[in-house]
Scaffold this active site. Structure first.
Site, short mmCIF file in Angstrom:
data_model
loop_
_atom_site.label_atom_id
_atom_site.label_comp_id
_atom_site.label_asym_id
_atom_site.label_seq_id
_atom_site.Cartn_x
_atom_site.Cartn_y
_atom_site.Cartn_z
N GLY A 48 1.30 -1.53 0.07
CA GLY A 48 -0.35 -0.23 -0.13
C GLY A 48 1.15 1.56 0.11
CB CYS A 49 4.13 2.31 1.98
SG CYS A 49 2.71 2.15 3.77
#
Length: 164
Positions: A48-49
């Site tokens: 996600g990051c």
């Protein structure tokens, strides 16, 4: 007793942290010149990051056109940030909040009490928080939301200048 979380309309606290290039970043030095999109994220190189960072990268020109600078913050080390920047060609500042002091200064919540939260703050040149977007599960929406908020701020500025 913990400090209250930073809210929309608050004057943001100034701070200094290490940048991925080893220099010192001071928020108010940047705010003299630009609006700031300050985004806290859990960890370098997690799915996600990484998606979120690459989206900020891909939209970076748009942020510059809006007179804004993107600044990412996590508790990863400066070395980890350097690798993250190099692998994904990130054009913006990454700050190392090793002990989580900045995260607690802003009152960024933790998910399930353990995971560092994913929160984006849009800060205008006067140091006022204009918008906060908090979503762990929508990393890309942080970017699109930040762009639309900055476009609104620009319209406000134009209106002010017309009234003068």
């Amino acid at each position: 007793m913990g400090r209250e979380a930073v809210k929309v309309g608050d004057k943001v606290p100034d701070f200094e942290l290490n940048r991925q290039d080893g220099g010192i970043f001071r928020l108010y030095d940047l705010l003299k010149k630009k609006n700031v999109v300050l985004y806290f994220y859990p960890k370098d190189r997690t799915p996600g990051c990484t998606k979120q960072a690459c989206e900020f990268r891909d939209q970076y020109e748009t942020f510059k056109e809006q007179g804004a600078e993107v600044v990412g913050v996590s508790s990863d080390s400066v070395d980890s940030h350097k690798r993250f920047e190099r692998i994904y060609h990130l054009p913006f500042i990454l700050l190392s909040d090793k002990d989580g002091q900045l995260r607690s200064l802003f009152g960024v919540p933790r998910k399930l009490g353990i995971l560092p939260g994913r929160v984006t703050y849009i800060i205008d040149k006067k140091g006022v928080v204009r918008y906060i977007f908090n979503s762990m599960t929508k990393p890309l929406e942080h970017v699109s939301t930040a762009i639309s908020v900055l476009q609104e701020l620009e319209k406000e500025e134009e209106l002010k200048h017309q009234e003068v």
